[in-house]
Motif scaffolding. Sequence first.
Motif, mmCIF file in Angstrom:
data_model
loop_
_atom_site.group_PDB
_atom_site.id
_atom_site.type_symbol
_atom_site.label_atom_id
_atom_site.label_comp_id
_atom_site.label_asym_id
_atom_site.label_seq_id
_atom_site.Cartn_x
_atom_site.Cartn_y
_atom_site.Cartn_z
ATOM 1 N N TYR A 95 -43.265 -77.285 78.254
ATOM 2 C CA TYR A 95 -42.561 -77.918 77.135
ATOM 3 C C TYR A 95 -42.004 -76.891 76.150
ATOM 4 O O TYR A 95 -40.903 -77.053 75.653
ATOM 5 C CB TYR A 95 -43.490 -78.885 76.400
ATOM 6 C CG TYR A 95 -43.718 -80.183 77.129
ATOM 7 C CD1 TYR A 95 -42.683 -81.093 77.312
ATOM 8 C CD2 TYR A 95 -44.962 -80.499 77.649
ATOM 9 C CE1 TYR A 95 -42.882 -82.278 77.983
ATOM 10 C CE2 TYR A 95 -45.171 -81.677 78.325
ATOM 11 C CZ TYR A 95 -44.128 -82.566 78.494
ATOM 12 O OH TYR A 95 -44.326 -83.737 79.164
ATOM 13 N N GLU A 100 -38.599 -77.756 79.719
ATOM 14 C CA GLU A 100 -38.320 -78.756 80.741
ATOM 15 C C GLU A 100 -39.538 -79.651 80.912
ATOM 16 O O GLU A 100 -40.652 -79.288 80.513
ATOM 17 C CB GLU A 100 -37.946 -78.105 82.071
ATOM 18 C CG GLU A 100 -38.998 -77.205 82.656
ATOM 19 C CD GLU A 100 -38.523 -76.525 83.925
ATOM 20 O OE1 GLU A 100 -39.179 -76.710 84.960
ATOM 21 O OE2 GLU A 100 -37.499 -75.827 83.885
ATOM 22 N N ILE A 101 -39.303 -80.796 81.473
ATOM 23 C CA ILE A 101 -40.383 -81.764 81.651
ATOM 24 C C ILE A 101 -41.164 -81.392 82.911
ATOM 25 O O ILE A 101 -40.570 -81.248 83.979
ATOM 26 C CB ILE A 101 -39.819 -83.190 81.763
ATOM 27 C CG1 ILE A 101 -39.130 -83.552 80.458
ATOM 28 C CG2 ILE A 101 -40.916 -84.174 82.091
ATOM 29 C CD1 ILE A 101 -38.422 -84.877 80.489
ATOM 30 N N THR A 103 -43.264 -81.797 86.198
ATOM 31 C CA THR A 103 -43.553 -82.791 87.226
ATOM 32 C C THR A 103 -44.739 -82.294 88.038
ATOM 33 O O THR A 103 -45.128 -81.133 87.943
ATOM 34 C CB THR A 103 -42.344 -82.995 88.153
ATOM 35 O OG1 THR A 103 -42.059 -81.761 88.808
ATOM 36 C CG2 THR A 103 -41.121 -83.466 87.390
ATOM 37 N N CYS A 138 -40.946 -93.273 79.364
ATOM 38 C CA CYS A 138 -40.259 -93.165 78.081
ATOM 39 C C CYS A 138 -39.078 -94.139 78.068
ATOM 40 O O CYS A 138 -38.947 -94.968 78.969
ATOM 41 C CB CYS A 138 -39.815 -91.725 77.830
ATOM 42 S SG CYS A 138 -38.652 -91.105 79.030
ATOM 43 N N ARG A 142 -38.016 -92.903 82.635
ATOM 44 C CA ARG A 142 -38.497 -91.751 83.370
ATOM 45 C C ARG A 142 -39.929 -91.487 82.923
ATOM 46 O O ARG A 142 -40.257 -91.654 81.758
ATOM 47 C CB ARG A 142 -37.624 -90.552 83.061
ATOM 48 C CG ARG A 142 -38.038 -89.324 83.796
ATOM 49 C CD ARG A 142 -37.121 -88.190 83.485
ATOM 50 N NE ARG A 142 -37.628 -87.019 84.171
ATOM 51 C CZ ARG A 142 -36.944 -85.920 84.325
ATOM 52 N NH1 ARG A 142 -35.730 -85.843 83.839
ATOM 53 N NH2 ARG A 142 -37.460 -84.908 84.958
ATOM 54 N N ILE A 144 -43.017 -89.157 81.958
ATOM 55 C CA ILE A 144 -43.264 -87.806 81.477
ATOM 56 C C ILE A 144 -44.763 -87.611 81.319
ATOM 57 O O ILE A 144 -45.516 -88.570 81.131
ATOM 58 C CB ILE A 144 -42.537 -87.523 80.137
ATOM 59 C CG1 ILE A 144 -42.955 -88.532 79.072
ATOM 60 C CG2 ILE A 144 -41.045 -87.529 80.324
ATOM 61 C CD1 ILE A 144 -42.426 -88.203 77.702
ATOM 62 N N SER A 189 -38.282 -79.537 71.477
ATOM 63 C CA SER A 189 -38.110 -80.803 72.172
ATOM 64 C C SER A 189 -37.348 -80.576 73.465
ATOM 65 O O SER A 189 -36.639 -79.573 73.624
ATOM 66 C CB SER A 189 -37.399 -81.816 71.298
ATOM 67 O OG SER A 189 -36.091 -81.356 71.046
ATOM 68 N N VAL A 190 -37.468 -81.516 74.352
ATOM 69 C CA VAL A 190 -36.788 -81.468 75.632
ATOM 70 C C VAL A 190 -35.718 -82.539 75.607
ATOM 71 O O VAL A 190 -35.979 -83.695 75.228
ATOM 72 C CB VAL A 190 -37.779 -81.707 76.776
ATOM 73 C CG1 VAL A 190 -37.076 -81.656 78.106
ATOM 74 C CG2 VAL A 190 -38.885 -80.662 76.721
ATOM 75 N N LYS A 192 -34.118 -84.068 78.062
ATOM 76 C CA LYS A 192 -33.984 -84.957 79.196
ATOM 77 C C LYS A 192 -34.560 -86.333 78.969
ATOM 78 O O LYS A 192 -34.328 -87.232 79.743
ATOM 79 C CB LYS A 192 -34.640 -84.325 80.426
ATOM 80 C CG LYS A 192 -33.881 -83.135 80.941
ATOM 81 C CD LYS A 192 -34.498 -82.660 82.214
ATOM 82 C CE LYS A 192 -33.691 -81.487 82.752
ATOM 83 N NZ LYS A 192 -34.257 -80.979 83.984
ATOM 84 N N CYS A 193 -35.364 -86.530 77.968
ATOM 85 C CA CYS A 193 -35.985 -87.834 77.807
ATOM 86 C C CYS A 193 -35.471 -88.541 76.621
ATOM 87 O O CYS A 193 -35.496 -88.558 75.569
ATOM 88 C CB CYS A 193 -37.497 -87.686 77.742
ATOM 89 S SG CYS A 193 -38.339 -89.250 77.888
#
Length: 193
Positions: A95, A100-101, A103, A138, A142, A144, A189-190, A192-193
């Motif tokens: 993070y 990036e998130i 996985t 979220c 997606r 997270i 913060s990322v 993508k979400c």
Amino acid sequence: MSKKPFRSQARNIVYNVYQKICAEEDKDQSESSILKRVQTLTGVSSSTIRRFVGEGRANGGVFSTPGKKRKGGKKKINLDSFDLEVIRNKIKEFYTVKKEIPTLRKLLHTLREDIDFNGSRESWRLILKNIGFDFVKCQSKRTILMERHDIKIQRFRYLERLKKNRESQQPDKLDVVYLDETYIHGSCSVNKC
């Protein structure tokens, strides 16, 4: 007759019937007449009776069910507290540093390189769950990786007590000693979400 193997209890019964008939019958009787009598009483073929009797004589009348001994089971993956802390730091690094998130696949690949983790993806997911992380959906539907709510609540209560301790003017105020610094900055913060 079905092709299923006889369990140890059935094998033991056939062997005991054979032993009983051998003890009751005259010593003059042939093996074939004894086998025919056991066959009529048990409904098992004579070749199977011979096999069970041979197994019983070889093992002293103790039988085991064929195929009962199974291999394996779950492999126990032993991670010490140091490895668990490395895992937590790697998740936070995704993070903060990589932005990036994380996985399961990415984290698993990273940990295989860093701490030589040799478990599967499913065992990795269970470890994450045990140390307090869950996959949460979220707004973009997606999932997270986040810490569980109960851990967040514990952290919140701790911070409240810490704040009350700092603000108290009493002489029995507790001193706070910091041993390590671990946090995620609020502005990171990322996207993508």
